[in-house]
Design a protein around this motif. Structure first.
Motif, PDB file in Angstrom:
ATOM      1  N   SER A  54      12.639  10.217 -18.306  1.00  0.00           N
ATOM      2  CA  SER A  54      13.073   8.967 -18.951  1.00  0.00           C
ATOM      3  C   SER A  54      14.110   8.212 -18.132  1.00  0.00           C
ATOM      4  O   SER A  54      14.389   7.037 -18.418  1.00  0.00           O
ATOM      5  CB  SER A  54      13.649   9.275 -20.341  1.00  0.00           C
ATOM      6  OG  SER A  54      14.782  10.131 -20.235  1.00  0.00           O
ATOM      7  N   ARG A  55      14.678   8.852 -17.109  1.00  0.00           N
ATOM      8  CA  ARG A  55      15.654   8.151 -16.268  1.00  0.00           C
ATOM      9  C   ARG A  55      14.983   7.209 -15.270  1.00  0.00           C
ATOM     10  O   ARG A  55      15.656   6.405 -14.625  1.00  0.00           O
ATOM     11  CB  ARG A  55      16.532   9.174 -15.555  1.00  0.00           C
ATOM     12  CG  ARG A  55      17.586   9.804 -16.466  1.00  0.00           C
ATOM     13  CD  ARG A  55      18.271  10.993 -15.830  1.00  0.00           C
ATOM     14  NE  ARG A  55      17.379  12.159 -15.800  1.00  0.00           N
ATOM     15  CZ  ARG A  55      17.775  13.394 -15.493  1.00  0.00           C
ATOM     16  NH1 ARG A  55      19.051  13.608 -15.181  1.00  0.00           N
ATOM     17  NH2 ARG A  55      16.912  14.392 -15.480  1.00  0.00           N
ATOM     18  N   TYR A  56      13.665   7.286 -15.140  1.00  0.00           N
ATOM     19  CA  TYR A  56      12.921   6.302 -14.363  1.00  0.00           C
ATOM     20  C   TYR A  56      12.643   5.080 -15.232  1.00  0.00           C
ATOM     21  O   TYR A  56      12.347   5.214 -16.422  1.00  0.00           O
ATOM     22  CB  TYR A  56      11.598   6.883 -13.872  1.00  0.00           C
ATOM     23  CG  TYR A  56      11.720   7.956 -12.827  1.00  0.00           C
ATOM     24  CD1 TYR A  56      12.065   7.637 -11.516  1.00  0.00           C
ATOM     25  CD2 TYR A  56      11.476   9.291 -13.135  1.00  0.00           C
ATOM     26  CE1 TYR A  56      12.164   8.628 -10.542  1.00  0.00           C
ATOM     27  CE2 TYR A  56      11.580  10.284 -12.176  1.00  0.00           C
ATOM     28  CZ  TYR A  56      11.932   9.947 -10.875  1.00  0.00           C
ATOM     29  OH  TYR A  56      12.027  10.924  -9.917  1.00  0.00           O
ATOM     30  N   HIS A  57      12.703   3.908 -14.635  1.00  0.00           N
ATOM     31  CA  HIS A  57      12.477   2.672 -15.385  1.00  0.00           C
ATOM     32  C   HIS A  57      11.331   1.889 -14.748  1.00  0.00           C
ATOM     33  O   HIS A  57      11.367   1.577 -13.556  1.00  0.00           O
ATOM     34  CB  HIS A  57      13.745   1.817 -15.393  1.00  0.00           C
ATOM     35  CG  HIS A  57      14.943   2.518 -15.939  1.00  0.00           C
ATOM     36  ND1 HIS A  57      15.089   2.823 -17.263  1.00  0.00           N
ATOM     37  CD2 HIS A  57      16.050   3.014 -15.311  1.00  0.00           C
ATOM     38  CE1 HIS A  57      16.231   3.453 -17.452  1.00  0.00           C
ATOM     39  NE2 HIS A  57      16.827   3.596 -16.278  1.00  0.00           N
ATOM     40  N   ASP A  58      10.320   1.590 -15.549  1.00  0.00           N
ATOM     41  CA  ASP A  58       9.201   0.764 -15.084  1.00  0.00           C
ATOM     42  C   ASP A  58       9.642  -0.686 -15.044  1.00  0.00           C
ATOM     43  O   ASP A  58      10.118  -1.234 -16.040  1.00  0.00           O
ATOM     44  CB  ASP A  58       7.999   0.912 -16.014  1.00  0.00           C
ATOM     45  CG  ASP A  58       7.253   2.210 -15.791  1.00  0.00           C
ATOM     46  OD1 ASP A  58       6.653   2.355 -14.717  1.00  0.00           O
ATOM     47  OD2 ASP A  58       7.283   3.079 -16.689  1.00  0.00           O
ATOM     48  N   VAL A  59       9.449  -1.312 -13.883  1.00  0.00           N
ATOM     49  CA  VAL A  59       9.777  -2.727 -13.744  1.00  0.00           C
ATOM     50  C   VAL A  59       8.598  -3.585 -14.190  1.00  0.00           C
ATOM     51  O   VAL A  59       8.791  -4.656 -14.764  1.00  0.00           O
ATOM     52  CB  VAL A  59      10.161  -3.045 -12.279  1.00  0.00           C
ATOM     53  CG1 VAL A  59      10.471  -4.532 -12.106  1.00  0.00           C
ATOM     54  CG2 VAL A  59      11.361  -2.206 -11.864  1.00  0.00           C
ATOM     55  N   GLU A  66      11.978   2.178 -10.697  1.00  0.00           N
ATOM     56  CA  GLU A  66      13.301   2.317 -10.096  1.00  0.00           C
ATOM     57  C   GLU A  66      14.151   3.280 -10.912  1.00  0.00           C
ATOM     58  O   GLU A  66      13.949   3.465 -12.112  1.00  0.00           O
ATOM     59  CB  GLU A  66      13.997   0.957 -10.005  1.00  0.00           C
ATOM     60  CG  GLU A  66      14.279   0.319 -11.360  1.00  0.00           C
ATOM     61  CD  GLU A  66      15.081  -0.962 -11.246  1.00  0.00           C
ATOM     62  OE1 GLU A  66      15.723  -1.165 -10.200  1.00  0.00           O
ATOM     63  OE2 GLU A  66      15.073  -1.749 -12.217  1.00  0.00           O
ATOM     64  N   THR A  67      15.116   3.880 -10.242  1.00  0.00           N
ATOM     65  CA  THR A  67      16.108   4.695 -10.919  1.00  0.00           C
ATOM     66  C   THR A  67      17.363   4.738 -10.062  1.00  0.00           C
ATOM     67  O   THR A  67      17.313   4.459  -8.850  1.00  0.00           O
ATOM     68  CB  THR A  67      15.592   6.124 -11.177  1.00  0.00           C
ATOM     69  OG1 THR A  67      16.526   6.816 -12.025  1.00  0.00           O
ATOM     70  CG2 THR A  67      15.441   6.903  -9.879  1.00  0.00           C
ATOM     71  N   ALA A  84      -2.437 -10.015 -14.408  1.00  0.00           N
ATOM     72  CA  ALA A  84      -1.058 -10.518 -14.446  1.00  0.00           C
ATOM     73  C   ALA A  84      -0.120  -9.405 -14.911  1.00  0.00           C
ATOM     74  O   ALA A  84      -0.441  -8.653 -15.830  1.00  0.00           O
ATOM     75  CB  ALA A  84      -0.961 -11.704 -15.387  1.00  0.00           C
ATOM     76  N   PRO A  85       1.051  -9.279 -14.282  1.00  0.00           N
ATOM     77  CA  PRO A  85       1.993  -8.240 -14.692  1.00  0.00           C
ATOM     78  C   PRO A  85       2.829  -8.664 -15.889  1.00  0.00           C
ATOM     79  O   PRO A  85       3.068  -9.846 -16.113  1.00  0.00           O
ATOM     80  CB  PRO A  85       2.873  -8.062 -13.462  1.00  0.00           C
ATOM     81  CG  PRO A  85       2.906  -9.434 -12.864  1.00  0.00           C
ATOM     82  CD  PRO A  85       1.548 -10.037 -13.131  1.00  0.00           C
ATOM     83  N   GLN A  86       3.270  -7.683 -16.658  1.00  0.00           N
ATOM     84  CA  GLN A  86       4.283  -7.895 -17.668  1.00  0.00           C
ATOM     85  C   GLN A  86       5.578  -7.267 -17.158  1.00  0.00           C
ATOM     86  O   GLN A  86       5.572  -6.130 -16.696  1.00  0.00           O
ATOM     87  CB  GLN A  86       3.875  -7.234 -18.991  1.00  0.00           C
ATOM     88  CG  GLN A  86       2.568  -7.742 -19.559  1.00  0.00           C
ATOM     89  CD  GLN A  86       2.187  -6.990 -20.825  1.00  0.00           C
ATOM     90  OE1 GLN A  86       3.040  -6.592 -21.609  1.00  0.00           O
ATOM     91  NE2 GLN A  86       0.891  -6.777 -21.016  1.00  0.00           N
ATOM     92  N   VAL A  87       6.650  -7.998 -17.228  1.00  0.00           N
ATOM     93  CA  VAL A  87       7.932  -7.504 -16.744  1.00  0.00           C
ATOM     94  C   VAL A  87       8.534  -6.599 -17.811  1.00  0.00           C
ATOM     95  O   VAL A  87       8.827  -7.032 -18.923  1.00  0.00           O
ATOM     96  CB  VAL A  87       8.883  -8.665 -16.413  1.00  0.00           C
ATOM     97  CG1 VAL A  87      10.244  -8.120 -15.980  1.00  0.00           C
ATOM     98  CG2 VAL A  87       8.287  -9.538 -15.316  1.00  0.00           C
TER      99      VAL A  87
END
Length: 316
Positions: free
Chosen positions: A251-256, A276-277, A211-214
């Motif tokens: 750090s400008r990349y964001h894990d969804v 996403e970035t 299961a993913p964590q958001v």
């Protein structure tokens, strides 16, 4: 459907479809007259679902009647020099799925084919128009005509023109475009193909039920135009994803999303599956999640795919 005359001579046949309740086919049936053995004819039916059809899986089966006998199976020949010839039989059955999924109207998607996948037809089934991006398009074409551009699986390995003109794609993003990069292997690390420093790792999630964590609540990738809930991650029949972006990315990349694997030889949490970035006015997204390639048989994966290709138009 294609009908093959495997009898020894002429044959008069009638083709019909066995449909779910209240579904219709035009024409209702088709007559085929064969003059000789081994002759084949292809007939086309337009199938319309019932107006009350709900989400789910439906089956349409074809039957051919000839001389009072009914035939509803076909076969595929498997033959190689080192084995005997085999006939693999199966019913003439098509699986259709009714899906509740939303996309903006008149989406125009550019696709850079990689090693080959079935994502372009899936995008077209969402109602979007897909155009294959050629080497000339990458070199000097007008990319701004696309609402989003998608690169195929391992496209950076297969497409020299993509590697050479990657700066054009980043320029497209900077000016307001949306670029969806499906997973690549380590050839992605030969140069800086993302807008900021990042490398592909060997990280993957092998447990198909993990299961993913958001990590980014409210991300448009999970909320617009389709709300992606826990049900979206059910019934995947292969690993959750592979070749994630490494954790030491800019750090400008964001894990969804973040997944936790309990497999003995791959224990622990992994990020980099959906990243996403923003770059300039546009969006750059990396998809290590396997939903695009392996799991489009599950209806909820289409909702995530729709959100990905809708990202730019939703923002505008």
């Amino acid at each position: 459907m294609t009908v093959v005359n495997d009898t020894t001579g002429p044959a008069d046949t009638t083709v019909r479809l066995d449909l779910p309740k209240d579904w219709t086919a035009t024409p209702p049936s088709a007559a085929i007259k064969f003059e000789r053995a081994d002759e084949s004819r292809t007939v086309r039916f337009d199938v319309k679902p019932a107006s009350s059809a709900s989400n789910g899986e439906y089956h349409v089966r074809a039957t051919v009647t000839a001389n009072g006998q009914a035939f509803d199976r076909g076969y595929e020949v498997i033959e190689y020099p080192h084995i005997r010839r085999y006939h693999i039989y199966d019913y003439a059955d098509a699986t259709l799925k009714v899906i509740d999924v939303r996309t903006p109207a008149n989406l125009r998607i550019g696709y850079v084919m990689g090693v080959g996948d079935q994502v372009p037809p899936a995008i077209e089934q969402l109602g979007a128009r897909v155009e294959m991006i050629s080497p000339d398009d990458l070199a000097w074409g007008t990319l701004s005509r696309f609402d989003a551009i998608v690169t195929g699986v391992r496209a950076y390995e297969r497409r020299e023109d993509l590697r050479a003109n990657n700066s054009r794609l980043l320029e497209y993003v900077f000016n307001g475009g949306t670029l969806i990069v499906q997973y690549n292997k380590f050839e992605f690390n030969d140069a800086q193909y993302g807008p900021y420093p990042a490398k592909v790792s060997s990280n993957r999630i092998t447990n198909e039920n993990a299961a993913p964590q958001v990590k980014t609540p409210g991300s448009p990738l999970l909320t617009r135009p389709n709300e992606i809930g826990a049900a979206a991650w059910q019934n995947w029949v292969q690993e959750r994803g592979l070749y994630f972006l490494a954790e030491d990315k800019d750090s400008r990349y964001h894990d969804v999303l973040e997944f936790d694997d309990d497999f003995t030889y791959n224990k622990g949490s992994k990020t980099g599956a959906l990243v996403e970035t923003t770059y300039g006015k546009g969006h750059w997204v990396y998809v290590g999640s396997a939903c695009g390639v392996n799991c489009l048989g599950d209806r909820r994966a289409y909702q995530l795919l729709a959100n990905l290709i809708s990202l730019g138009k939703q923002s505008r």
